[in-house]
Design an enzyme around this catalytic site. Structure first.
Site, mmCIF file in Angstrom:
data_model
loop_
_atom_site.group_PDB
_atom_site.id
_atom_site.type_symbol
_atom_site.label_atom_id
_atom_site.label_comp_id
_atom_site.label_asym_id
_atom_site.label_seq_id
_atom_site.Cartn_x
_atom_site.Cartn_y
_atom_site.Cartn_z
ATOM 1 N NE ARG A 160 -22.684 63.672 -24.436
ATOM 2 C CZ ARG A 160 -22.816 63.588 -22.833
ATOM 3 N NH1 ARG A 160 -22.105 62.912 -22.120
ATOM 4 N NH2 ARG A 160 -23.831 64.474 -22.518
ATOM 5 C CG HIS A 203 -19.757 68.139 -24.321
ATOM 6 N ND1 HIS A 203 -20.633 68.126 -23.016
ATOM 7 C CD2 HIS A 203 -20.585 67.362 -24.976
ATOM 8 C CE1 HIS A 203 -22.040 67.613 -23.315
ATOM 9 N NE2 HIS A 203 -21.615 67.113 -24.448
ATOM 10 C CG ASN A 258 -19.638 69.551 -19.710
ATOM 11 O OD1 ASN A 258 -20.220 69.308 -20.687
ATOM 12 N ND2 ASN A 258 -18.921 70.721 -19.383
ATOM 13 C CG HIS A 299 -26.410 61.562 -31.102
ATOM 14 N ND1 HIS A 299 -27.289 62.577 -30.957
ATOM 15 C CD2 HIS A 299 -25.300 62.280 -30.245
ATOM 16 C CE1 HIS A 299 -26.867 63.457 -30.237
ATOM 17 N NE2 HIS A 299 -25.587 63.258 -29.747
#
Length: 321
Positions: free
Chosen positions: A56, A60, A87, A189
């Site tokens: 992740r 990001h 975040n 995910h």
């Protein structure tokens, strides 16, 4: 004008790709991959959260300013990328994985201060995917670290849990990623977790006509209500993949077929005809998903990269030199 801009964007992508190479550190740090892998394995043994947290973190980072490790930078007044509300849920284990891998690389005199934090993050991401049961793949290298990290730059750069396919496609498309890439990257995910506040509207207050999102499997919706009561502890976390939460596999897509996508932005990939066939293809074949994921994350890893004399090789990943 549109054709000119599209051609320019394609040229920029091609140039960045040409400057990234899988053997970039062949002479300057030949043991790079084993050094990073060893550090990541040690961290992974300590906690499985290492896997989804690092994956992740990479996403990001790349989606905001490009893959320049700007997400790693701290600010004394709380104004860095990592301080943006979108975040704040990034798990600390992802940051710690990169810091430990950087220390392992720099412990080798031949490699010290020669490898960017951005490249270490890209390698660590590949390693956690593989350690969790996903594909092993070659990582393009040669990124430089950015010197700038601002909270303001995050605005509207990351997908929200309530996004529909138009919003997702627009955001991913702005980085040269198509619908197949979008669906494949959403498959990440299959690992990780979310806090109840990110999806509670789907089970408690979806619309005036239906309190529960009708695209949710009723049994799954009932389970979510049990795990996430209205006044739930905000620290409670729910697995994104209720089937195989600790394995990088295609169960995520089978979950979508059964109405078990946790976010609206997950389930819409199956309910929208434009992406449904891709979901079905990945649900039917783990190999097809793995292949598409490798292509997609490689393309993601080229977004906005700094190369050559741009940026710097950060000595400390958390601050500019």
């Amino acid at each position: 004008m549109t054709l000119v801009l599209l051609s320019l964007f394609t040229l920029i992508l091609a140039t960045a790709n040409a400057q990234l190479r899988t053997d970039f550190y062949k002479n300057s740090c030949p043991n790079l991959e084993s050094l990073v892998r060893g550090a990541v394995q040690n961290k992974f043994r300590q906690t499985f959260v290492t896997a989804p947290a690092t994956l992740r973190l990479f996403f990001h980072d790349c989606m905001v300013r490009g893959c320049d490790a700007s997400i790693m930078m701290a600010s004394p007044n709380g104004q860095a990328e990592k301080d943006h509300p979108d975040n704040l849920s990034l798990a600390g284990d992802g940051f710690d994985t990169v810091v430990k891998a950087k220390a392992a690389v720099d412990s080798n005199p031949q490699c010290r201060n020669k490898v960017s934090c951005a490249d270490i993050l890209a390698l660590a991401t590949r390693d956690v995917v593989n350690l969790a049961g996903g594909p092993n793949y070659q990582v393009e290298l040669g990124r430089r670290d950015g010197r700038i990290s601002t909270k303001a730059s995050v605005q509207r750069r990351l997908p929200g849990p309530g996004f529909d396919l138009n919003q997702l496609s627009s955001l991913f498309g702005s980085h040269g990623l198509d619908t197949t890439d979008l669906v494949a990257l959403s498959g990440a995910h299959t690992l990780g977790f979310s806090h109840c506040s990110r999806f509670s509207n789907r089970v408690y207050n979806f619309s005036p006509r239906s309190r529960t999102d009708p695209s949710l499997n009723p049994q799954y919706a009932s389970q979510l209500k049990q795990m996430c009561p209205i006044n739930v502890d905000p620290r409670i976390a729910i697995n994104m993949d209720p089937a195989t939460p600790n394995t990088f596999d295609n169960a995520y897509f089978r979950n979508l077929q059964g109405g078990r996508g946790l976010f609206t932005s997950d389930q819409v990939l199956f309910t929208d005809a434009r992406s449904k066939n891709t979901v079905n293809r990945f649900a039917a074949s783990n190999a097809a998903f793995n292949q598409a994921f490798v292509l997609a994350i490689t393309k993601l890893g080229r977004v906005g990269v700094l190369t050559g004399n741009q940026g710097e090789i950060r000595i400390d990943c958390t601050r500019p030199n």
